[in-house]
Design a protein around this motif. Sequence first.
Motif, mmCIF file in Angstrom:
data_model
loop_
_atom_site.group_PDB
_atom_site.id
_atom_site.type_symbol
_atom_site.label_atom_id
_atom_site.label_comp_id
_atom_site.label_asym_id
_atom_site.label_seq_id
_atom_site.Cartn_x
_atom_site.Cartn_y
_atom_site.Cartn_z
ATOM 1 N N GLU A 119 -2.392 -10.747 -2.934
ATOM 2 C CA GLU A 119 -1.021 -10.915 -3.399
ATOM 3 C C GLU A 119 -0.037 -10.528 -2.289
ATOM 4 O OE1 GLU A 119 -0.064 -12.165 -6.136
ATOM 5 O OE2 GLU A 119 -1.783 -12.103 -7.483
ATOM 6 N N PHE A 121 4.409 -10.176 -1.020
ATOM 7 C CA PHE A 121 5.787 -9.947 -1.443
ATOM 8 C C PHE A 121 6.644 -11.094 -0.918
ATOM 9 C CE2 PHE A 121 3.884 -5.694 -1.104
ATOM 10 C CZ PHE A 121 4.132 -5.209 -2.380
ATOM 11 N N LYS A 124 9.250 -10.448 1.924
ATOM 12 C CA LYS A 124 8.699 -10.251 3.264
ATOM 13 C C LYS A 124 8.304 -11.584 3.886
ATOM 14 C CE LYS A 124 6.997 -5.503 2.919
ATOM 15 N NZ LYS A 124 5.814 -4.611 3.086
ATOM 16 N N HIS A 211 1.211 -12.005 4.909
ATOM 17 C CA HIS A 211 2.589 -12.496 4.912
ATOM 18 C C HIS A 211 2.847 -13.413 6.102
ATOM 19 C CE1 HIS A 211 2.766 -8.890 2.361
ATOM 20 N NE2 HIS A 211 3.758 -9.491 1.744
ATOM 21 N N ARG A 241 -0.374 5.049 -2.413
ATOM 22 C CA ARG A 241 0.903 4.729 -3.018
ATOM 23 C C ARG A 241 1.748 5.983 -3.200
ATOM 24 N NH1 ARG A 241 -2.018 0.640 -2.263
ATOM 25 N NH2 ARG A 241 -2.348 -1.017 -3.782
ATOM 26 N N GLU A 309 -3.727 -0.607 -10.439
ATOM 27 C CA GLU A 309 -2.613 -1.520 -10.670
ATOM 28 C C GLU A 309 -2.500 -1.886 -12.153
ATOM 29 O OE1 GLU A 309 -1.990 -6.007 -9.370
ATOM 30 O OE2 GLU A 309 -1.586 -4.640 -7.692
ATOM 31 N N THR A 320 5.954 -3.410 -12.410
ATOM 32 C CA THR A 320 5.226 -4.427 -11.675
ATOM 33 C C THR A 320 4.894 -3.876 -10.290
ATOM 34 O OG1 THR A 320 7.297 -5.396 -10.897
ATOM 35 C CG2 THR A 320 6.321 -6.327 -12.901
ATOM 36 N N ASP A 322 5.444 -4.870 -7.425
ATOM 37 C CA ASP A 322 6.484 -5.019 -6.404
ATOM 38 C C ASP A 322 7.763 -4.259 -6.746
ATOM 39 O OD1 ASP A 322 7.249 -6.572 -8.527
ATOM 40 O OD2 ASP A 322 7.713 -8.363 -7.358
ATOM 41 N N HIS A 323 7.671 -3.333 -7.692
ATOM 42 C CA HIS A 323 8.856 -2.554 -8.069
ATOM 43 C C HIS A 323 9.330 -1.720 -6.871
ATOM 44 C CE1 HIS A 323 11.416 0.354 -10.190
ATOM 45 N NE2 HIS A 323 11.487 -0.555 -11.143
ATOM 46 N N TYR A 328 3.991 1.556 -0.439
ATOM 47 C CA TYR A 328 2.580 1.399 -0.083
ATOM 48 C C TYR A 328 2.358 2.026 1.286
ATOM 49 C CZ TYR A 328 2.375 -1.738 -4.072
ATOM 50 O OH TYR A 328 2.422 -2.249 -5.347
ATOM 51 N N ARG A 373 -2.548 -6.567 -4.112
ATOM 52 C CA ARG A 373 -1.733 -6.437 -2.897
ATOM 53 C C ARG A 373 -1.868 -5.042 -2.300
ATOM 54 N NH1 ARG A 373 3.523 -8.312 -5.342
ATOM 55 N NH2 ARG A 373 2.115 -8.951 -6.991
ATOM 56 N N LYS A 374 -1.760 -5.004 -0.971
ATOM 57 C CA LYS A 374 -1.786 -3.747 -0.220
ATOM 58 C C LYS A 374 -2.982 -2.877 -0.613
ATOM 59 C CE LYS A 374 1.983 -4.684 2.023
ATOM 60 N NZ LYS A 374 1.931 -4.998 3.465
#
Length: 395
Positions: A119, A121, A124, A211, A241, A309, A320, A322-323, A328, A373-374
């Motif tokens: 996943e 962002f 970015k 990305h 995180r 997650e 979510t 990406d909040h 990260y 993601r991450k």
Amino acid sequence: MSAIHPIPVGWVSTGGTGAQNYDEFADDAEITALVAANPDSMLGVEMPHRTPEAVADGLDFARALPAASARLESLVSRGKLAQFTNAIAVYRIGDHFLGMFCLVDTAEIGAGRVIRNEEVFAAKVAERTALIRSLGVLASPVLLVQPEAAGGDTLHDLLTATVDRLGEPTVSDVDQNGLQHDVWLIGPGTDQERLLAVAGTGDLVVADGNHRSLAAQQAGLDRFLAVVAPASSASIQPYQRLLRRLPMPLTGILEGLRAVGCGVHAVDEPPATPSRGTVVLYADGQTYEVKLPAVAGDTVDRIDHTVVEQLLVRQVLGLTPDHPSISYIGGDYPASWLTAEVDAGRAALAVLISPVTVEDFVAVNLDRATMPRKSTWFTPKARTGLVLADLESSR
């Protein structure tokens, strides 16, 4: 037809331009300090809004893009970057990592041989796309790892034999961890042909640069700049995180975790990266060990980052991934750094997770499943600013 190609027109550093990639930092202020200390760092090009001048003028990314182009032109005019043609570049980091800079067909991403299943962002990707279009140059490579070959010459064996026959590198650089980065340009000939042939065998998995690879697609490029390396050259460090703010009291979070099947226990020890199946939380001066429930499903479903997650971020916190309150933090930052951020009040909660194994990462990607993601901090990191590719040669 091969999907791996030499770089028709590119530039190689003559020293001093090498830098960490833009996404290796937990705090943008670190980027500003590094550019101030070394104005020739490629970070000034990759992150133009974080240069000391841009920060002083209050420029955002879009308004700083013209300065990025001017800075790159200055590096070329002052001989900090030397042009080359029709070459690949063998790349050695420290004593273990071996790979090669080259161009790879963007058409291979997804349905082809290049597997990108993490996943991303969107914001970015938009920045990286705008940078590509503004610069006309690809300055930061995507790391592609090649799973072990079934037989015949392996990429690692061939790179090792090639380096053993080469003389002094074209350029050497030392990173922030003291690792030496050596680059050898290899023009047309037998060495180049053999390396391209072996690197072009089998699948290639995006290990770092999700990305950047998507940005190359969105910019309409036929090819993107990559470092292709055998999977055995890379390792995966923890990817943690920080929650800068919490949407509920800590007691509610702990109760919520118990309600979704986790075992939660306070421990009298400083936070440390846990073993698989356990997550460590740190808040208000207290460490907690959280035993994750067993999860059925494929390899990706059982990875701790996936479980965190789903259970902690989505179900308990109601956020979510990406909040903006979630930071990260890559493996270059130890557990003690995360602890200090919480103790200083710059974060409310640290979440420490066991690193994904290279074997699980490769298995998930070969299954064409999607990594959270991450979740993978591959090391060692390829340096930006050592080898660049002209954009017109990538269309």
